[in-house]
Write an enzyme that holds these catalytic residues in place. Structure first.
Site, PDB file in Angstrom:
ATOM      1  N   GLY A  39       3.135  -0.979   2.232  1.00 19.79           N
ATOM      2  CA  GLY A  39       2.401   0.258   2.010  1.00 19.79           C
ATOM      3  C   GLY A  39       2.988   1.313   2.929  1.00 19.79           C
ATOM      4  O   GLY A  39       3.415   1.009   4.054  1.00 19.79           O
ATOM      5  N   GLY A  40       3.030   2.559   2.451  1.00 17.69           N
ATOM      6  CA  GLY A  40       3.756   3.608   3.171  1.00 17.69           C
ATOM      7  C   GLY A  40       3.457   3.710   4.647  1.00 17.69           C
ATOM      8  O   GLY A  40       4.340   3.562   5.507  1.00 17.69           O
ATOM      9  N   SER A 140       1.117   5.484  -1.915  1.00 16.09           N
ATOM     10  CA  SER A 140       0.390   5.882  -3.115  1.00 16.09           C
ATOM     11  C   SER A 140      -1.109   5.946  -2.861  1.00 16.09           C
ATOM     12  O   SER A 140      -1.618   5.363  -1.895  1.00 16.09           O
ATOM     13  CB  SER A 140       0.675   4.881  -4.246  1.00 16.09           C
ATOM     14  OG  SER A 140       0.215   3.583  -3.879  1.00 16.09           O
ATOM     15  N   ASP A 258      10.457   4.846   4.405  1.00 17.28           N
ATOM     16  CA  ASP A 258       9.468   4.646   5.463  1.00 17.28           C
ATOM     17  C   ASP A 258      10.140   4.593   6.833  1.00 17.28           C
ATOM     18  O   ASP A 258       9.583   5.086   7.825  1.00 17.28           O
ATOM     19  CB  ASP A 258       8.689   3.355   5.219  1.00 17.28           C
ATOM     20  CG  ASP A 258       7.898   3.395   3.919  1.00 17.28           C
ATOM     21  OD1 ASP A 258       7.422   4.484   3.553  1.00 17.28           O
ATOM     22  OD2 ASP A 258       7.767   2.345   3.267  1.00 17.28           O
ATOM     23  N   ALA A 295      12.206  -5.609   5.920  1.00 14.91           N
ATOM     24  CA  ALA A 295      12.351  -5.805   7.364  1.00 14.91           C
ATOM     25  C   ALA A 295      12.496  -4.478   8.100  1.00 14.91           C
ATOM     26  O   ALA A 295      12.293  -4.402   9.305  1.00 14.91           O
ATOM     27  CB  ALA A 295      13.548  -6.706   7.647  1.00 14.91           C
TER      28      ALA A 295
END
Length: 314
Positions: A39-40, A140, A258, A295
């Protein structure tokens, strides 16, 4: 140093694997999966930790998948704080085709949020914001969350001297642009920029022109558009240009964006200028694509690549 608060309303447990070939109507014998929290905002905080920095991750999680995600985060030295919404956490799967090198990503939608869920999360976020914080909603939105959810937090953030860097996608990104949200920073990729502009944006010069237009239109003080292997275009107060990474052999593109945001935010929190921060983000993204699964970036490699990033004014 400025506090960094990351917000993830639709996290996922990320599974990544490889198959000899991805073909239909057959059982595909895959390698043992790598499992990472995703997730961001989660990945932004993970990248910051990889680079030796600190952040305050807030996220919504629930069910066995959510507990596994949080346990993995704690193993990485992070201290996640709940948003108070405990719907079962989704999963995502990525499969790399060993024959072609292509990667296939399957993203589940996440649980439906109610108005009450949004109110609960909003209260938790507002209680966690510290004066001067750099607030990063990333990833999102779950079904049911209004497109204005994060934009409506800006008055409270600004009142405390804070700044918001938004890294989202789809309709939430379009809404931020259409609303001229006056963010501190906004990041998107080339494909998103093409869709938003309605033009092909062929070449770095056209991407830079669009970034200038977004900034001039009040969308954000800093606009960053990722241009793949070519690097990142940034438009800010004193400079418009490209930060070009060194050439690397990519293994997985997952987490590159990210990692960029994490390195950029960490640099800004330490008082560096936006262009230097963009160079650090570009180096971190180059590091991330050389790792498997999610990773993310590596500290030593990011530092080495930072010395090889070139700044090209446009």
């Amino acid at each position: 140093m400025t506090e960094i608060l990351t917000l993830t309303v639709n996290p996922a447990l990320d599974l990544s694997t490889e198959a000899p070939a991805v073909i239909p109507d057959r059982k595909l014998r895959c390698t043992a999966p790598l499992v990472h929290p995703g997730g961001g905002g989660v990945n932004v905080s993970r990248a910051i930790a990889n680079l030796g920095g600190d952040s305050h991750p807030m996220l919504a999680w629930g069910g066995p998948t959510g507990e596994m995600l949080v346990a993995l985060l704690r193993e990485e030295g992070l201290t996640p704080e709940p948003l108070g919404v405990d719907h079962p956490t989704r999963q995502s799967v990525s499969v790399r085709d060993q024959a072609t090198g292509l990667q296939y990503r399957f993203m589940m939608p996440g649980p439906d949020w109610t108005t009450g869920d949004c109110d609960t999360a909003r209260a938790a976020i507002l209680a966690a914001i510290r004066p001067g914080a750099l607030v990063i909603p990333s990833g999102s939105l779950p079904p049911g969350m209004p497109l204005d959810f994060f934009l409506d937090l800006q008055p409270a953030i600004n009142a405390g001297g804070g700044r918001m860097m938004l890294d989202t996608s789809g309709e939430a990104l379009r809404h931020a642009v259409d609303r001229a949200a006056n963010l501190f920073a906004l990041r998107m990729d080339h494909a998103e920029a093409r869709e938003l502009s309605g033009h092909p944006l062929v070449g770095i010069a056209e991407i830079a022109a669009y970034a200038r237009d977004l900034r001039a239109g009040g969308v954000a003080e800093i606009v960053i558009i990722a241009a793949g292997a070519q690097g990142n275009v940034i438009a800010c107060t004193d400079w418009v240009g490209l930060t070009r990474p060194p050439m690397v052999v990519p293994i997985s593109k997952i987490g590159a964006g990210d990692s960029f945001v994490g390195a950029f935010a960490l640099s800004i929190s330490r008082g560096e200028d936006p262009v230097t921060a963009c160079c650090r983000g570009t180096a971190a993204a180059a590091s991330a694509v050389t790792t498997q699964g999610t990773a993310l970036c590596r500290r030593d490699e990011t530092e080495r690549f930072f010395g090889q990033v070139t700044r090209i004014p446009l």
